[in-house]
Design an enzyme around this catalytic site. Structure first.
Site, PDB file in Angstrom:
ATOM      1  N   HIS A  12      29.707   3.804 -16.293  1.00 37.99           N
ATOM      2  CA  HIS A  12      30.578   2.617 -16.252  1.00 37.99           C
ATOM      3  C   HIS A  12      31.437   2.525 -14.993  1.00 37.99           C
ATOM      4  O   HIS A  12      31.996   1.469 -14.706  1.00 37.99           O
ATOM      5  CB  HIS A  12      31.492   2.604 -17.482  1.00 37.99           C
ATOM      6  CG  HIS A  12      32.625   3.571 -17.408  1.00 37.99           C
ATOM      7  ND1 HIS A  12      32.437   4.937 -17.562  1.00 37.99           N
ATOM      8  CD2 HIS A  12      33.954   3.396 -17.172  1.00 37.99           C
ATOM      9  CE1 HIS A  12      33.604   5.545 -17.440  1.00 37.99           C
ATOM     10  NE2 HIS A  12      34.532   4.639 -17.200  1.00 37.99           N
ATOM     11  N   ASN A  13      31.555   3.609 -14.234  1.00 39.11           N
ATOM     12  CA  ASN A  13      32.357   3.559 -13.007  1.00 39.11           C
ATOM     13  C   ASN A  13      31.566   3.067 -11.799  1.00 39.11           C
ATOM     14  O   ASN A  13      32.143   2.725 -10.769  1.00 39.11           O
ATOM     15  CB  ASN A  13      32.946   4.942 -12.692  1.00 39.11           C
ATOM     16  CG  ASN A  13      34.163   5.244 -13.548  1.00 39.11           C
ATOM     17  OD1 ASN A  13      34.915   4.343 -13.899  1.00 39.11           O
ATOM     18  ND2 ASN A  13      34.340   6.507 -13.909  1.00 39.11           N
ATOM     19  N   GLY A 107      16.220   1.024 -14.070  1.00 36.91           N
ATOM     20  CA  GLY A 107      15.491   1.725 -13.019  1.00 36.91           C
ATOM     21  C   GLY A 107      15.806   1.170 -11.645  1.00 36.91           C
ATOM     22  O   GLY A 107      16.942   0.819 -11.351  1.00 36.91           O
ATOM     23  N   TYR A 137      13.317  10.402  -6.553  1.00 33.23           N
ATOM     24  CA  TYR A 137      14.100   9.439  -7.343  1.00 33.23           C
ATOM     25  C   TYR A 137      13.163   8.498  -8.103  1.00 33.23           C
ATOM     26  O   TYR A 137      13.357   8.239  -9.299  1.00 33.23           O
ATOM     27  CB  TYR A 137      15.025   8.647  -6.417  1.00 33.23           C
ATOM     28  CG  TYR A 137      15.869   7.617  -7.121  1.00 33.23           C
ATOM     29  CD1 TYR A 137      16.981   7.991  -7.877  1.00 33.23           C
ATOM     30  CD2 TYR A 137      15.582   6.260  -7.020  1.00 33.23           C
ATOM     31  CE1 TYR A 137      17.765   7.056  -8.522  1.00 33.23           C
ATOM     32  CE2 TYR A 137      16.365   5.312  -7.661  1.00 33.23           C
ATOM     33  CZ  TYR A 137      17.457   5.717  -8.406  1.00 33.23           C
ATOM     34  OH  TYR A 137      18.238   4.773  -9.047  1.00 33.23           O
ATOM     35  N   LYS A 141      12.631   7.888 -12.232  1.00 31.42           N
ATOM     36  CA  LYS A 141      12.769   6.571 -12.857  1.00 31.42           C
ATOM     37  C   LYS A 141      11.483   6.157 -13.596  1.00 31.42           C
ATOM     38  O   LYS A 141      11.544   5.564 -14.683  1.00 31.42           O
ATOM     39  CB  LYS A 141      13.161   5.520 -11.816  1.00 31.42           C
ATOM     40  CG  LYS A 141      14.594   5.655 -11.331  1.00 31.42           C
ATOM     41  CD  LYS A 141      15.581   5.401 -12.464  1.00 31.42           C
ATOM     42  CE  LYS A 141      17.031   5.565 -12.059  1.00 31.42           C
ATOM     43  NZ  LYS A 141      17.949   5.354 -13.187  1.00 31.42           N
ATOM     44  N   ASN A 166      17.395  -5.063  -5.002  1.00 32.41           N
ATOM     45  CA  ASN A 166      18.560  -4.568  -4.248  1.00 32.41           C
ATOM     46  C   ASN A 166      19.827  -5.251  -4.750  1.00 32.41           C
ATOM     47  O   ASN A 166      19.869  -6.477  -4.850  1.00 32.41           O
ATOM     48  CB  ASN A 166      18.392  -4.859  -2.749  1.00 32.41           C
ATOM     49  CG  ASN A 166      17.183  -4.186  -2.163  1.00 32.41           C
ATOM     50  OD1 ASN A 166      17.022  -2.984  -2.263  1.00 32.41           O
ATOM     51  ND2 ASN A 166      16.305  -4.981  -1.558  1.00 32.41           N
ATOM     52  N   HIS A 180      23.794   1.152   1.276  1.00 31.31           N
ATOM     53  CA  HIS A 180      22.614   0.323   1.503  1.00 31.31           C
ATOM     54  C   HIS A 180      22.916  -0.748   2.557  1.00 31.31           C
ATOM     55  O   HIS A 180      24.061  -0.919   2.974  1.00 31.31           O
ATOM     56  CB  HIS A 180      22.146  -0.281   0.185  1.00 31.31           C
ATOM     57  CG  HIS A 180      21.641   0.735  -0.775  1.00 31.31           C
ATOM     58  ND1 HIS A 180      22.329   1.106  -1.921  1.00 31.31           N
ATOM     59  CD2 HIS A 180      20.516   1.497  -0.761  1.00 31.31           C
ATOM     60  CE1 HIS A 180      21.639   2.034  -2.568  1.00 31.31           C
ATOM     61  NE2 HIS A 180      20.544   2.293  -1.882  1.00 31.31           N
ATOM     62  N   ARG A 210      14.152  -8.701   2.686  1.00 29.03           N
ATOM     63  CA  ARG A 210      14.696  -8.045   1.499  1.00 29.03           C
ATOM     64  C   ARG A 210      15.315  -9.078   0.553  1.00 29.03           C
ATOM     65  O   ARG A 210      15.801 -10.119   0.982  1.00 29.03           O
ATOM     66  CB  ARG A 210      15.780  -7.023   1.892  1.00 29.03           C
ATOM     67  CG  ARG A 210      15.268  -5.819   2.677  1.00 29.03           C
ATOM     68  CD  ARG A 210      14.377  -4.908   1.857  1.00 29.03           C
ATOM     69  NE  ARG A 210      13.936  -3.741   2.606  1.00 29.03           N
ATOM     70  CZ  ARG A 210      12.809  -3.689   3.314  1.00 29.03           C
ATOM     71  NH1 ARG A 210      12.004  -4.736   3.378  1.00 29.03           N
ATOM     72  NH2 ARG A 210      12.470  -2.582   3.953  1.00 29.03           N
TER      73      ARG A 210
END
Length: 309
Positions: A12-13, A107, A137, A141, A166, A180, A210
């Site tokens: 949640h943070n 994911g 990673y 996922k 993204n 990012h 992107r």
């Protein structure tokens, strides 16, 4: 989800988890459970088991993960695989043991093969090799998606998997090395503006494309799907629109009101030419994004100025 239901938001943070929490509160949900990573280490099986036995949540949003940019992903390969597997194994398994009604696993678009056709359809999963730099990673996922499906088929658990594009927005990561591209550009143009720098240099040609989704739109989609989607496999969440890095840079330059020049260092790598999600499945379920890119960047920049600048 009933208004009185006990809902656990894991992570949640973070940018995503905090957006989901805001959405739930705005919809009138008050029985919300959160634990910071200091309070509950989700990698610790015994701690997670005791938490689920004590709290008995009805619904779970699994937004907790070890995340980072390309450098972090490639440097801490063992941690990215181990930590993420531990987190999702513990939360998914203990949700099953304690009768959670529904779980959503979040994911990432990096689960898709490096050379998959564009836009990325859900059925492209496991059809080719992954991008090498974030393979650990991505594998974690993918394991999470398959775990949700396995628990659905063996135990009848209503566990769903969503794959966001993204993301950017409130509570984003503006770290100079680990952020990012979109938050990194916000920070870079802002610092160039306050330091009266004559120019900002951006890696590559600026031609890669992107897609970007505001995190509060993601939270809205997650809330919608938690109410309306009950299927195996995965569903993409995005806008279905993309932009070149060059156009993104000029848009952020305009919003930040930076007056200098932009230089593109073409000796540096571009990365994948295009990463766009196919969101036709999501649109068919009745959800589309609301916050367009320019509006979203203005909101994110305001948040950056208030919290970090």
């Amino acid at each position: 989800m009933e208004k009185s239901a006990k809902i656990y938001v894991a992570g949640h943070n973070g940018m995503v988890g905090s957006a989901i929490l805001r959405k739930l509160k705005s919809e009138g949900f008050t029985n919300l459970i959160t634990r910071s990573s200091k309070e509950l280490d989700l990698r610790n099986e015994q701690a997670v088991r005791e938490f689920f036995i004590a709290e008995k949540p009805d619904y779970v949003f699994l937004a907790a993960a070890k995340v980072g940019g390309i450098v972090a992903n490639n440097t801490y390969r063992a941690e990215f695989l181990y930590d993420n597997l531990q987190i999702q194994n513990n939360v998914i398994h203990n949700s099953h043991l304690n009768g959670v009604k529904k779980l959503m696993f979040l994911g990432s678009s990096c689960i898709y093969p490096k050379m998959a056709p564009q836009p990325l359809k859900e059925e492209y999963l496991l059809t080719g090799l992954l991008e090498e730099t974030n393979e650990p990673y991505a594998i974690a996922k993918i394991a999470g998606i398959k775990m949700c499906d396995a628990y659905r088929s063996q135990y009848g658990c209503n566990y769903i998997s969503v794959m966001p594009t993204n993301l950017y927005g409130y509570n984003d990561n503006y770290h100079p090395e680990n952020s990012h591209v979109l938050p990194a550009l916000i920070r870079r143009f802002h610092e160039a503006k306050i330091n009266d720098a004559l120019s900002v240099t951006i890696w590559g040609t600026g031609t890669p494309m992107r897609e970007f989704l505001f995190a509060d739109d993601l939270a809205d989609a997650c809330f919608y799907l938690m109410q309306n989607y009950n299927e195996p496999n995965l569903i993409n969440i995005g806008t279905g629109k993309d932009i070149t890095i060059k156009d993104l840079a000029y848009l952020i330059k305009h919003i930040v009101d930076y007056k200098g020049e932009i230089n593109f260092d073409t000796s540096k790598p571009d990365g994948t030419p295009r990463k766009l999600m196919d969101v036709s499945k999501l649109h068919a379920k009745g959800w589309t994004h609301k916050i367009e890119l320019e509006e979203g960047i203005k909101l994110a920049y305001k948040d950056f100025l208030e919290k970090y600048a």
